[in-house]
Design an enzyme around this catalytic site. Structure first.
Site, mmCIF file in Angstrom:
data_model
loop_
_atom_site.group_PDB
_atom_site.id
_atom_site.type_symbol
_atom_site.label_atom_id
_atom_site.label_comp_id
_atom_site.label_asym_id
_atom_site.label_seq_id
_atom_site.Cartn_x
_atom_site.Cartn_y
_atom_site.Cartn_z
ATOM 1 N N LYS A 1 0.762 -1.345 0.309
ATOM 2 C CA LYS A 1 -0.084 0.118 -0.047
ATOM 3 C C LYS A 1 0.729 1.436 0.005
ATOM 4 O O LYS A 1 0.962 2.296 -0.571
ATOM 5 C CB LYS A 1 -1.083 -0.240 1.387
ATOM 6 C CG LYS A 1 -2.229 -0.970 1.219
ATOM 7 C CD LYS A 1 -3.362 -0.494 1.638
ATOM 8 C CE LYS A 1 -4.693 -1.705 1.816
ATOM 9 N NZ LYS A 1 -5.500 -1.641 2.718
ATOM 10 N N LYS B 1 -3.494 -8.756 -6.330
ATOM 11 C CA LYS B 1 -5.151 -8.811 -5.743
ATOM 12 C C LYS B 1 -6.264 -7.892 -6.053
ATOM 13 O O LYS B 1 -6.110 -6.180 -6.255
ATOM 14 C CB LYS B 1 -5.294 -8.438 -3.914
ATOM 15 C CG LYS B 1 -5.838 -9.324 -3.013
ATOM 16 C CD LYS B 1 -5.765 -8.650 -1.336
ATOM 17 C CE LYS B 1 -6.336 -7.307 -0.770
ATOM 18 N NZ LYS B 1 -7.306 -7.145 -1.010
ATOM 19 N N LYS C 1 -10.593 -2.607 -3.298
ATOM 20 C CA LYS C 1 -11.319 -1.698 -2.752
ATOM 21 C C LYS C 1 -11.452 -1.017 -3.324
ATOM 22 O O LYS C 1 -10.829 0.914 -4.016
ATOM 23 C CB LYS C 1 -12.577 -1.942 -1.293
ATOM 24 C CG LYS C 1 -12.964 -2.790 -1.324
ATOM 25 C CD LYS C 1 -14.176 -2.099 -0.064
ATOM 26 C CE LYS C 1 -13.417 -3.090 1.174
ATOM 27 N NZ LYS C 1 -12.297 -2.776 1.948
#
Ligand code: ATP
Ligand code: MG
Length: 332
Positions: free
Chosen positions: A112, A195, A198
């Protein structure tokens, strides 16, 4: 010992089909095996900037989707994480003794933060400590999650074992992850090595449970693939991650094995397979949306469940935090 089940999803958007196959189906199946708590982890969501109106709305929408995906509010408790203050309190108490070396190994932070490790906030780095607090507050024995969260649960176990050892008492229960073999990692529709998430910037990378049938048809149509027809064995899909992901989605949506899907469609091109896949995904999502719309049209009942859930959770959480503080020597 009775099972205690806890899990959560961040209200960073509405749920994806990855969240559904990786986590929610698992929650729905395991909820009756013990005492179950499912929270909307809004404090985790703010580890990356959230538009305030979106955070507000998505918190309710995610809770509605929990019920629409089969969480039974009579048996299981649902609540919003920030409504139970003890999550942040325990997070601090645990974080003070969590070695940075352990946190530095966490791959979610690396994924992230990307190249921006100097710019992202402390919360993204401390995320696994808050997650450990979520789990340990309720003496959770089982945590149904997707494969990407396995490392965080291993860290939670290490933190609990270390705390119990330091203070010489079994204060925390050691939790176990529950990860399904099939839906554990659904990949992005734009990149079969990443992956589905959202919070991916690309809307085309994911199917949301709130997408219209037309959105689903379009997203599947635009999903990245290769030019080969479908093979007849799973082994041949290993080097074709995008194709494998679509076959896996078809298998999950129709409750078949990937091999059964390949038996049926081997030799077919994606121009034939993709519309069929869109159809079976719409079949899964449509009934969820009917129920979701009922809860969202009149959220009164949903708010009652959330309040009851938070009251129930706070009572357990307060007992745990009191115990932890007493063991650590806090003056009372
Ligand atoms: P974000 O991008 O905001 O992190 P997310 O889609 O990763 O969103 P989370 O709220 O982080 O969703 O995770 C909720 C649950 O869904 C977790 O149990 C996680 O392991 C699971 N999960 C997330 N993405 C997938 C996926 N692609 N396949 C299977 N399970 C998933
Ligand atoms: Mg995530």
């Amino acid at each position: 010992m009775q099972k205690k089940i806890l899990s959560g999803v961040q209200p960073t958007r509405q749920l994806t089909i990855g969240n559904y196959f990786g986590a929610l189906i698992n929650w729905q199946k395991t909820q009756y095996e013990g005492e179950s708590l499912f929270c909307v982890v809004d404090l985790h969501a703010i580890t990356q900037y959230q538009n305030p109106q979106d955070l507000y709305q998505n918190s309710l929408k995610v809770a509605a989707l929990y019920l629409a995906c089969g969480i039974d509010p009579v048996h299981s408790k649902i609540f919003i994480q920030s409504h139970v203050r003890q999550h942040t309190e325990l997070s601090w108490l645990l974080g003070c003794s969590t070695p940075l070396g352990w946190l530095n190994r966490m791959t979610q932070f690396k994924d992230k933060a990307g190249q921006n490790t100097d710019k992202v906030g402390l919360g993204l780095y401390a995320y696994p400590v808050l997650m450990a607090a979520d789990i340990l507050l309720y003496h959770t024995t089982h945590v149904p999650v997707g494969a990407d969260q396995k490392q965080h649960i291993e860290l939670t176990r290490d933190m609990a074992i270390s705390f119990n050892h330091t203070y010489g008492q079994p204060v925390f229960t050691i939790p176990e992850p529950v990860i399904t073999a099939e839906g554990a990692k659904i990949m992005s529709l734009r990149d079969g090595t990443k992956k589905m998430s959202k919070s991916d910037p690309s809307d085309l990378s994911r199917i949301l449970l709130t997408d219209t049938p037309d959105d689903i048809v379009q997203k599947i149509k635009k999903a990245k693939t290769d030019t080969q027809p479908l093979p007849d064995s799973i082994d041949e899909l290993i080097v074709r991650p995008e194709a494998k992901n679509l076959v896996q989605l078809f298998a999950l949506a129709t409750k078949q094995s990937m091999q059964q899907v390949l038996h049926q469609y081997a030799g077919q091109n994606f121009s034939v397979f993709k519309p069929l896949l869109a159809d079976v995904l719409v079949n899964v999502i449509e009934p969820i949306q009917v129920s979701y719309n009922t809860f969202m049209t009149d959220p009164m009942q949903l708010n009652i469940y959330l309040k009851q859930g938070a009251d129930h959770a706070a009572a357990i959480a307060e007992t745990t935090v009191k115990h932890v503080k007493q063991v650590m020597g806090f003056y009372s």
